[in-house]
Design a protein around this motif. Structure first.
Motif, PDB file in Angstrom:
ATOM      1  N   PHE A  25       0.839  -1.204   0.000  1.00  0.00           N
ATOM      2  CA  PHE A  25       0.000   0.000   0.000  1.00  0.00           C
ATOM      3  C   PHE A  25       0.871   1.250   0.000  1.00  0.00           C
ATOM      4  CE2 PHE A  25      -3.822  -2.192   2.287  1.00  0.00           C
ATOM      5  CZ  PHE A  25      -3.927  -3.066   1.209  1.00  0.00           C
ATOM      6  N   TYR A  26       1.979   1.210   0.749  1.00  0.00           N
ATOM      7  CA  TYR A  26       2.893   2.354   0.755  1.00  0.00           C
ATOM      8  C   TYR A  26       3.481   2.579  -0.638  1.00  0.00           C
ATOM      9  CZ  TYR A  26       6.942   5.289   1.735  1.00  0.00           C
ATOM     10  OH  TYR A  26       7.862   6.305   1.706  1.00  0.00           O
ATOM     11  N   ALA A  27       3.889   1.482  -1.288  1.00  0.00           N
ATOM     12  CA  ALA A  27       4.447   1.599  -2.635  1.00  0.00           C
ATOM     13  C   ALA A  27       3.417   2.167  -3.607  1.00  0.00           C
ATOM     14  CB  ALA A  27       4.938   0.236  -3.121  1.00  0.00           C
ATOM     15  N   LEU A  28       2.152   1.755  -3.463  1.00  0.00           N
ATOM     16  CA  LEU A  28       1.104   2.283  -4.340  1.00  0.00           C
ATOM     17  C   LEU A  28       0.958   3.794  -4.211  1.00  0.00           C
ATOM     18  CD1 LEU A  28      -1.757  -0.364  -3.968  1.00  0.00           C
ATOM     19  CD2 LEU A  28      -0.477   0.153  -6.044  1.00  0.00           C
ATOM     20  N   GLY A  29       1.178   4.308  -2.998  1.00  0.00           N
ATOM     21  CA  GLY A  29       1.077   5.748  -2.790  1.00  0.00           C
ATOM     22  C   GLY A  29       2.278   6.514  -3.299  1.00  0.00           C
ATOM     23  N   GLN A  30       3.406   5.813  -3.535  1.00  0.00           N
ATOM     24  CA  GLN A  30       4.634   6.481  -3.939  1.00  0.00           C
ATOM     25  C   GLN A  30       4.956   6.329  -5.425  1.00  0.00           C
ATOM     26  OE1 GLN A  30       6.699   8.319  -1.754  1.00  0.00           O
ATOM     27  NE2 GLN A  30       4.907   8.079  -0.430  1.00  0.00           N
ATOM     28  N   LEU A  31       4.429   5.282  -6.062  1.00  0.00           N
ATOM     29  CA  LEU A  31       4.812   4.951  -7.433  1.00  0.00           C
ATOM     30  C   LEU A  31       3.580   4.827  -8.324  1.00  0.00           C
ATOM     31  CD1 LEU A  31       7.323   2.066  -6.563  1.00  0.00           C
ATOM     32  CD2 LEU A  31       7.930   4.422  -7.147  1.00  0.00           C
ATOM     33  N   PRO A  32       3.739   4.935  -9.638  1.00  0.00           N
ATOM     34  CA  PRO A  32       2.633   4.631 -10.557  1.00  0.00           C
ATOM     35  C   PRO A  32       2.162   3.196 -10.371  1.00  0.00           C
ATOM     36  CG  PRO A  32       4.388   5.784 -11.723  1.00  0.00           C
ATOM     37  CD  PRO A  32       4.933   5.441 -10.355  1.00  0.00           C
ATOM     38  N   LEU A  33       0.887   2.956 -10.646  1.00  0.00           N
ATOM     39  CA  LEU A  33       0.300   1.642 -10.411  1.00  0.00           C
ATOM     40  C   LEU A  33       1.053   0.553 -11.162  1.00  0.00           C
ATOM     41  CD1 LEU A  33      -1.986   0.015  -9.123  1.00  0.00           C
ATOM     42  CD2 LEU A  33      -3.405   0.547 -11.106  1.00  0.00           C
ATOM     43  N   ALA A  34       1.312   0.766 -12.462  1.00  0.00           N
ATOM     44  CA  ALA A  34       1.993  -0.249 -13.266  1.00  0.00           C
ATOM     45  C   ALA A  34       3.407  -0.510 -12.754  1.00  0.00           C
ATOM     46  CB  ALA A  34       2.027   0.173 -14.731  1.00  0.00           C
ATOM     47  N   GLU A  35       4.119   0.542 -12.365  1.00  0.00           N
ATOM     48  CA  GLU A  35       5.492   0.356 -11.888  1.00  0.00           C
ATOM     49  C   GLU A  35       5.518  -0.405 -10.564  1.00  0.00           C
ATOM     50  OE1 GLU A  35       9.439   2.984 -10.692  1.00  0.00           O
ATOM     51  OE2 GLU A  35       7.863   3.872 -11.925  1.00  0.00           O
ATOM     52  N   THR A  36       4.547  -0.132  -9.698  1.00  0.00           N
ATOM     53  CA  THR A  36       4.467  -0.868  -8.432  1.00  0.00           C
ATOM     54  C   THR A  36       4.285  -2.354  -8.694  1.00  0.00           C
ATOM     55  OG1 THR A  36       3.435   1.060  -7.393  1.00  0.00           O
ATOM     56  CG2 THR A  36       3.267  -1.035  -6.225  1.00  0.00           C
ATOM     57  N   LEU A  37       3.396  -2.688  -9.626  1.00  0.00           N
ATOM     58  CA  LEU A  37       3.169  -4.097  -9.955  1.00  0.00           C
ATOM     59  C   LEU A  37       4.417  -4.722 -10.557  1.00  0.00           C
ATOM     60  CD1 LEU A  37       0.560  -5.824  -9.649  1.00  0.00           C
ATOM     61  CD2 LEU A  37       0.197  -3.384  -9.367  1.00  0.00           C
ATOM     62  N   VAL A  38       5.120  -3.966 -11.406  1.00  0.00           N
ATOM     63  CA  VAL A  38       6.330  -4.487 -12.046  1.00  0.00           C
ATOM     64  C   VAL A  38       7.378  -4.858 -10.991  1.00  0.00           C
ATOM     65  CG1 VAL A  38       8.344  -3.782 -13.387  1.00  0.00           C
ATOM     66  CG2 VAL A  38       6.071  -3.399 -14.292  1.00  0.00           C
ATOM     67  N   LEU A  39       7.585  -3.960 -10.033  1.00  0.00           N
ATOM     68  CA  LEU A  39       8.592  -4.214  -9.010  1.00  0.00           C
ATOM     69  C   LEU A  39       8.212  -5.372  -8.094  1.00  0.00           C
ATOM     70  CD1 LEU A  39       9.513  -0.534  -8.126  1.00  0.00           C
ATOM     71  CD2 LEU A  39      10.913  -2.184  -9.369  1.00  0.00           C
ATOM     72  N   SER A  40       6.921  -5.629  -8.006  1.00  0.00           N
ATOM     73  CA  SER A  40       6.479  -6.754  -7.169  1.00  0.00           C
ATOM     74  C   SER A  40       6.569  -8.086  -7.910  1.00  0.00           C
ATOM     75  CB  SER A  40       5.036  -6.524  -6.699  1.00  0.00           C
ATOM     76  OG  SER A  40       4.122  -6.699  -7.772  1.00  0.00           O
ATOM     77  N   PHE A  41       6.942  -8.054  -9.188  1.00  0.00           N
ATOM     78  CA  PHE A  41       6.940  -9.268  -9.990  1.00  0.00           C
ATOM     79  C   PHE A  41       8.137 -10.176  -9.744  1.00  0.00           C
ATOM     80  CE2 PHE A  41       3.970  -7.510 -13.471  1.00  0.00           C
ATOM     81  CZ  PHE A  41       2.885  -7.852 -12.693  1.00  0.00           C
ATOM     82  N   LEU A  42       8.929  -9.852  -8.743  1.00  0.00           N
ATOM     83  CA  LEU A  42       9.909 -10.838  -8.293  1.00  0.00           C
ATOM     84  C   LEU A  42       9.232 -11.958  -7.522  1.00  0.00           C
ATOM     85  CD1 LEU A  42      12.916  -8.650  -7.091  1.00  0.00           C
ATOM     86  CD2 LEU A  42      12.912 -10.283  -8.973  1.00  0.00           C
ATOM     87  N   SER A  43       7.981 -11.752  -7.118  1.00  0.00           N
ATOM     88  CA  SER A  43       7.297 -12.738  -6.271  1.00  0.00           C
ATOM     89  C   SER A  43       7.206 -14.127  -6.909  1.00  0.00           C
ATOM     90  CB  SER A  43       5.903 -12.234  -5.878  1.00  0.00           C
ATOM     91  OG  SER A  43       5.089 -12.040  -7.006  1.00  0.00           O
ATOM     92  N   PRO A  44       6.948 -14.288  -8.224  1.00  0.00           N
ATOM     93  CA  PRO A  44       6.903 -15.646  -8.772  1.00  0.00           C
ATOM     94  C   PRO A  44       8.200 -16.428  -8.581  1.00  0.00           C
ATOM     95  CG  PRO A  44       5.847 -14.143 -10.284  1.00  0.00           C
ATOM     96  CD  PRO A  44       6.499 -13.298  -9.235  1.00  0.00           C
ATOM     97  N   MET A  45       9.340 -15.737  -8.644  1.00  0.00           N
ATOM     98  CA  MET A  45      10.601 -16.420  -8.401  1.00  0.00           C
ATOM     99  C   MET A  45      10.672 -16.934  -6.964  1.00  0.00           C
ATOM    100  SD  MET A  45      11.045 -15.116 -11.344  1.00  0.00           S
ATOM    101  CE  MET A  45      10.846 -13.370 -11.084  1.00  0.00           C
TER     102      MET A  45
END
Length: 281
Positions: free
Chosen positions: A82-102
């Motif tokens: 939620f903090y990241a969503l408030g600081q970054l664009p929505l798409a960029e926040t999701l992109v940075l979270s995409f390490l999760s599948p690994m």
């Protein structure tokens, strides 16, 4: 893997992506702790109604203890994301979270002793390649304006989210899905309540409808995810997380006027390919 779990997981990710957009909109008005509490509190109301209708019976002591651990992971994931969503664009926040599948694949091997075949490794690699294109395709100005605290929060949420989903896979094979969903909303709500009271601001009546929508979307999304992970291995569903970028780009453009770059579109194409690779029989 049957197509049913993949379809349910993809639908759950879409629903939760819409919830993320509502959270991002509310982040401009309220502190993160308060948003997190209201999201879980409203979700608890919805989940309680579903439990009252389904009457699944009382959970076992083992179910309660195991899902309390998931509640802790859910709180850390929610607050950082939620903090990241408030600081970054929505798409960029999701992109940075995409390490999760690994990390999902890694935790699946370490905790659940799952076997990761070459197709899943290829799907994760292709999807992560698409993620790198989006990240490094940003303009120099966009890099300079990036909130690095938001980046760190998004990456932390990726690790804890992966751990939470692997625990979900573990419990979904033993517990009733509605018990899992109920604890997924009530547990984090209780844990984050003291922090919310510390920063509480009066809530406008016009915003209460959006918080209730958060709760409904959260419960629906977690029902879809719990039923998907009960039927399929965590590593096989992990690359489907990349489809969230497509929803984030569309919602970011339509709601927040965040125009996706060519890098986002090119990376998104690889991400869709990864999802198709892992969804095939």
């Amino acid at each position: 893997m049957q197509f049913g779990p993949a379809l349910r997981a993809a639908a759950g990710i879409a629903v939760l992506s819409i919830m993320d957009a509502v959270i991002k909109a509310m982040a401009a008005h309220y502190p993160i702790f308060q948003i997190a509490f209201l999201r879980f509190a409203c979700g608890t109301l919805v989940a309680t109604g579903v439990v009252a209708v389904m009457r699944p019976g009382w959970p076992s002591r083992e179910t309660v203890k195991a899902n309390l651990l998931r509640s802790v992971a859910a709180v850390i994931t929610a607050l950082s994301f939620f903090y990241a969503l408030g600081q970054l664009p929505l798409a960029e926040t999701l992109v940075l979270s995409f390490l999760s599948p690994m990390f999902i694949a890694l935790f699946g091997v370490l905790l659940l002793h799952e076997r990761v075949d070459s197709r899943i490794v290829l799907a994760i690699a292709v999807g992560f390649g698409g993620t790198l294109i989006v990240v490094f395709g940003q303009t120099e100005g966009a890099h300079a304006a990036r909130s690095w605290s938001g980046v760190a929060a998004a990456l932390m949420s990726a690790v804890t989210y992966a751990f939470s989903l692997v625990l979900l896979r573990q419990r979904a094979q033993r517990d009733k899905f509605i018990h899992i969903v109920f604890f997924q909303t009530t547990g984090p709500g209780v844990l984050v309540a003291p922090l919310a009271l510390w920063v509480w601001q009066p809530v406008e009546w016009a915003h209460m409808g959006w918080f209730m929508l958060m709760g409904m979307l959260g419960v629906l999304g977690h029902i879809l995810m719990a039923t998907a992970y009960a039927k399929a291995e965590a590593a096989r569903l992990a690359p489907l997380e990349y489809t969230a970028l497509i929803w984030a780009a569309a919602i970011g453009y339509g709601v927040f006027s965040e125009i996706p770059t060519w890098a986002t579109l090119g990376g998104g194409t690889l991400i869709v390919l990864a999802a198709l690779l892992t969804s095939r029989r």
